[in-house]
Design a protein around this motif. Structure first.
Motif, PDB file in Angstrom:
ATOM      1  N   THR A   1      51.025  43.667   3.707  1.00  0.00           N
ATOM      2  CA  THR A   1      50.262  42.560   4.286  1.00  0.00           C
ATOM      3  C   THR A   1      49.765  42.989   5.650  1.00  0.00           C
ATOM      4  N   THR A   2      48.605  42.512   5.993  1.00  0.00           N
ATOM      5  CA  THR A   2      48.062  42.829   7.305  1.00  0.00           C
ATOM      6  C   THR A   2      48.601  41.820   8.314  1.00  0.00           C
ATOM      7  N   PRO A   3      48.923  42.271   9.499  1.00  0.00           N
ATOM      8  CA  PRO A   3      49.419  41.335  10.510  1.00  0.00           C
ATOM      9  C   PRO A   3      48.322  40.360  10.912  1.00  0.00           C
ATOM     10  N   PRO A   4      48.716  39.148  11.329  1.00  0.00           N
ATOM     11  CA  PRO A   4      47.702  38.177  11.743  1.00  0.00           C
ATOM     12  C   PRO A   4      46.938  38.681  12.964  1.00  0.00           C
ATOM     13  N   VAL A   5      45.663  38.351  12.999  1.00  0.00           N
ATOM     14  CA  VAL A   5      44.812  38.752  14.118  1.00  0.00           C
ATOM     15  C   VAL A   5      44.840  37.637  15.159  1.00  0.00           C
ATOM     16  N   ASP A   6      45.079  38.018  16.405  1.00  0.00           N
ATOM     17  CA  ASP A   6      45.085  37.023  17.478  1.00  0.00           C
ATOM     18  C   ASP A   6      43.673  36.512  17.738  1.00  0.00           C
ATOM     19  N   THR A   7      43.567  35.206  17.956  1.00  0.00           N
ATOM     20  CA  THR A   7      42.290  34.615  18.332  1.00  0.00           C
ATOM     21  C   THR A   7      42.010  34.966  19.800  1.00  0.00           C
ATOM     22  N   PRO A   8      40.781  34.806  20.253  1.00  0.00           N
ATOM     23  CA  PRO A   8      40.488  35.072  21.666  1.00  0.00           C
ATOM     24  C   PRO A   8      41.358  34.250  22.624  1.00  0.00           C
ATOM     25  N   ASN A   9      41.632  32.987  22.254  1.00  0.00           N
ATOM     26  CA  ASN A   9      42.470  32.147  23.119  1.00  0.00           C
ATOM     27  C   ASN A   9      43.902  32.659  23.192  1.00  0.00           C
ATOM     28  N   ILE A  10      44.433  33.129  22.070  1.00  0.00           N
ATOM     29  CA  ILE A  10      45.794  33.688  22.054  1.00  0.00           C
ATOM     30  C   ILE A  10      45.829  34.956  22.898  1.00  0.00           C
ATOM     31  N   LYS A  11      44.820  35.792  22.777  1.00  0.00           N
ATOM     32  CA  LYS A  11      44.763  37.021  23.577  1.00  0.00           C
ATOM     33  C   LYS A  11      44.724  36.699  25.065  1.00  0.00           C
ATOM     34  N   LYS A  12      43.931  35.680  25.430  1.00  0.00           N
ATOM     35  CA  LYS A  12      43.831  35.296  26.837  1.00  0.00           C
ATOM     36  C   LYS A  12      45.171  34.773  27.345  1.00  0.00           C
ATOM     37  N   LEU A  13      45.816  33.913  26.560  1.00  0.00           N
ATOM     38  CA  LEU A  13      47.112  33.374  26.941  1.00  0.00           C
ATOM     39  C   LEU A  13      48.150  34.494  27.064  1.00  0.00           C
ATOM     40  N   ARG A  14      48.134  35.438  26.131  1.00  0.00           N
ATOM     41  CA  ARG A  14      49.063  36.569  26.171  1.00  0.00           C
ATOM     42  C   ARG A  14      48.862  37.397  27.449  1.00  0.00           C
ATOM     43  N   SER A  15      47.623  37.467  27.943  1.00  0.00           N
ATOM     44  CA  SER A  15      47.341  38.253  29.146  1.00  0.00           C
ATOM     45  C   SER A  15      47.995  37.639  30.395  1.00  0.00           C
ATOM     46  N   TYR A  16      48.389  36.353  30.336  1.00  0.00           N
ATOM     47  CA  TYR A  16      49.027  35.702  31.468  1.00  0.00           C
ATOM     48  C   TYR A  16      50.533  35.944  31.527  1.00  0.00           C
ATOM     49  N   LEU A  17      51.123  36.524  30.498  1.00  0.00           N
ATOM     50  CA  LEU A  17      52.565  36.772  30.488  1.00  0.00           C
ATOM     51  C   LEU A  17      52.970  37.616  31.689  1.00  0.00           C
ATOM     52  N   ASN A  18      54.083  37.255  32.289  1.00  0.00           N
ATOM     53  CA  ASN A  18      54.661  37.924  33.455  1.00  0.00           C
ATOM     54  C   ASN A  18      53.860  37.716  34.741  1.00  0.00           C
ATOM     55  N   PHE A  19      52.917  36.790  34.740  1.00  0.00           N
ATOM     56  CA  PHE A  19      52.225  36.412  35.971  1.00  0.00           C
ATOM     57  C   PHE A  19      53.011  35.290  36.633  1.00  0.00           C
ATOM     58  N   LYS A  20      52.814  35.148  37.931  1.00  0.00           N
ATOM     59  CA  LYS A  20      53.388  34.020  38.649  1.00  0.00           C
ATOM     60  C   LYS A  20      52.602  32.771  38.237  1.00  0.00           C
ATOM     61  N   ALA A  21      53.308  31.691  37.924  1.00  0.00           N
ATOM     62  CA  ALA A  21      52.656  30.451  37.505  1.00  0.00           C
ATOM     63  C   ALA A  21      53.124  29.299  38.389  1.00  0.00           C
ATOM     64  N   ARG A  22      52.198  28.388  38.659  1.00  0.00           N
ATOM     65  CA  ARG A  22      52.504  27.147  39.383  1.00  0.00           C
ATOM     66  C   ARG A  22      52.198  26.002  38.442  1.00  0.00           C
ATOM     67  N   ILE A  23      53.206  25.191  38.149  1.00  0.00           N
ATOM     68  CA  ILE A  23      53.054  24.103  37.188  1.00  0.00           C
ATOM     69  C   ILE A  23      53.373  22.785  37.864  1.00  0.00           C
TER      70      ILE A  23
END
Length: 92
Positions: free
Chosen positions: A4-26
């Motif tokens: 089976t082929t792994p699922p392809v990340d959508t552009p939004n998922i890729k963008k969200l993944r790029s924020y991992l390990n960044f400092k966040a203010r919530i």
């Protein structure tokens, strides 16, 4: 053999993944602000932060690892850990 082929990340998922390990203010609905390292999120918009400080008015405290329920999110901002001047909102 079943391949089976792994699922392809959508552009939004890729963008969200790029924020991992960044400092966040919530900011949450009761006015508290949490600042920590963005570790993960889920489909319900729950967010986990590590090494987190909680701010309420003029008071603050270290709370460590926290899970913030998505239903309480008002605003989520993240910034590169190396550049404190380039923060940008990702929600809210």
């Amino acid at each position: 053999m079943n391949t089976t082929t792994p699922p392809v990340d959508t552009p939004n998922i890729k963008k969200l993944r790029s924020y991992l390990n960044f400092k966040a203010r919530i900011t949450i609905t009761d006015g508290r602000i949490f600042i920590g390292t963005f570790i993960c999120t889920d489909k319900q918009k729950n967010i986990i932060l590590a090494q987190t400080k909680e701010f309420r008015g003029d008071e603050h405290r270290m709370v460590g690892l926290v899970m913030i329920p998505g239903k309480h999110l008002v605003k989520v901002e993240t910034e590169d850990l190396d550049d404190d001047d380039n923060g940008f909102p990702i929600y809210g």
